[in-house]
Design an enzyme around this catalytic site. Sequence first.
Site, short mmCIF file in Angstrom:
data_model
loop_
_atom_site.label_atom_id
_atom_site.label_comp_id
_atom_site.label_asym_id
_atom_site.label_seq_id
_atom_site.Cartn_x
_atom_site.Cartn_y
_atom_site.Cartn_z
N GLU A 271 23.52 1.84 -18.53
CA GLU A 271 24.22 0.94 -19.46
C GLU A 271 23.30 0.43 -20.55
OE1 GLU A 271 27.40 -2.78 -19.17
OE2 GLU A 271 26.34 -2.09 -17.38
N HIS A 292 17.23 16.90 2.31
CA HIS A 292 17.87 18.01 3.02
C HIS A 292 19.05 18.57 2.24
CE1 HIS A 292 15.66 17.66 6.85
NE2 HIS A 292 15.52 16.40 6.47
N HIS A 303 13.94 22.25 -15.11
CA HIS A 303 12.90 21.23 -15.29
C HIS A 303 13.37 20.22 -16.35
CE1 HIS A 303 9.20 22.95 -13.17
NE2 HIS A 303 10.21 23.75 -12.85
N LYS A 403 37.24 -0.88 -21.29
CA LYS A 403 37.95 -2.09 -20.86
C LYS A 403 39.17 -2.35 -21.75
CE LYS A 403 33.92 -4.64 -19.08
NZ LYS A 403 33.08 -5.85 -19.29
#
Length: 430
Positions: A271, A292, A303, A403
């Site tokens: 943000e 894992h 990369h 929003k």
Amino acid sequence: MQVDLGTVFDATPGVTQDGLERLDERVATAHERIERGRRNNEPGYAALNLPETVDTTTIHDAVASFEDPTAILIVGIGGSALGAATLVDALGDDTAPSVYVLDNVDPASISRILESIPLSETVLNVVSRSGTTAETLSNFLVVREAMTKAGVDWTDRTIVTTGTDGNLRQLAKSESLPALSVPEGVPGRFSVLSTVGLVVAALKGIQISELITGAADAAAELSGSLFETPAYAYGATTYALATRGARTNVMMPYAENLETFAEWFAQLWAESLGKDNRGQTPIRALGATDQHSQLQLYRAGPHNKVITLIRPRNRPSCTIPSTDLDGLSYLGGSDLGSLLDAEFEATEASLVDADIPTIRVEINAIDAQSLGALLYEFEVACICYGELASVPTFTQPAVEWGKRAARGLLGDDKFMEAAAVADKPTLRVE
């Protein structure tokens, strides 16, 4: 905190020692800007003054009337909930009160939580600076109604954290609710060390004064060089790596207590720095679990990322029992913490061997002082990165657009962004 940058020098992308020394001149300028912002208590920079300005006594007084709750509900979203959740998950224990975070409006999740807790023994902390946040106010209304239906006087169970005006402030006045103010000039994602994060921490029994002590110690150690200030070392190095192609930052703590910290970091980083088609995408991971799975990509994929490995130097003891099972005798008599540290070292070595830029961050322990310092220093690191990148660190226009669109979809005709929803192209496959 301690930051080790040694592995970035030979990585791809990487940064040279000379490159960091040249960048340090710009860090000195960024430090001067940050210090000026702190002195003038400017919006955004005011967050770095919280160790001096927050009043922990007022917070303790406000929560004192809520004796021995069984459960705590945090009703907020984004920075209004994530900071408190970070503190509780890092420092809280499994004893009552249990803490539940209502930071989404998924009806299945909200209903399940409300059906599982004793509402008469629950404290509700409603957090919204504006007092108009749709998700927060909707969840508050749902909880209030549930309490009323259960015969609970919700006004006896509610504490509000909000701005100086707005719907929540008016409600607190009309219902005589305990209410604390969100500090002016402190964006939500930087508010963990304010009333926004500390109310629930105090209710949970966390030593909030120790959090502030740790943050104050970190503030006192800021200097104008990345080679003397871990926060600037982290912010400047991640910025330099981003300019060289490391557009993703994987935050991978080797401590489950810091898993929510990684989530807090993701909001802070995304943000604050995602502006003008620039920024560094944060990814949350957890060691040793995600080595894992995700480690396959981090080591053998493109990369285009930097890996941040973080751990405490001191852990609780938990001995692994001896065993006569074939191939497992090497584990017997060792400790789970030693195993986790071995996984940390092995993952770091694996990444370095593949020329992946890796930054090691260590703290003394997961305690209140160390966590307070860690949170403060990562806020400083973020602001340093923003200064170097020349982005407006403390704004969030993309978040605000969403929003407004949501409110428009719900019938508020003042927000025209909702029209974009109807205008978007579609290609449905069923």
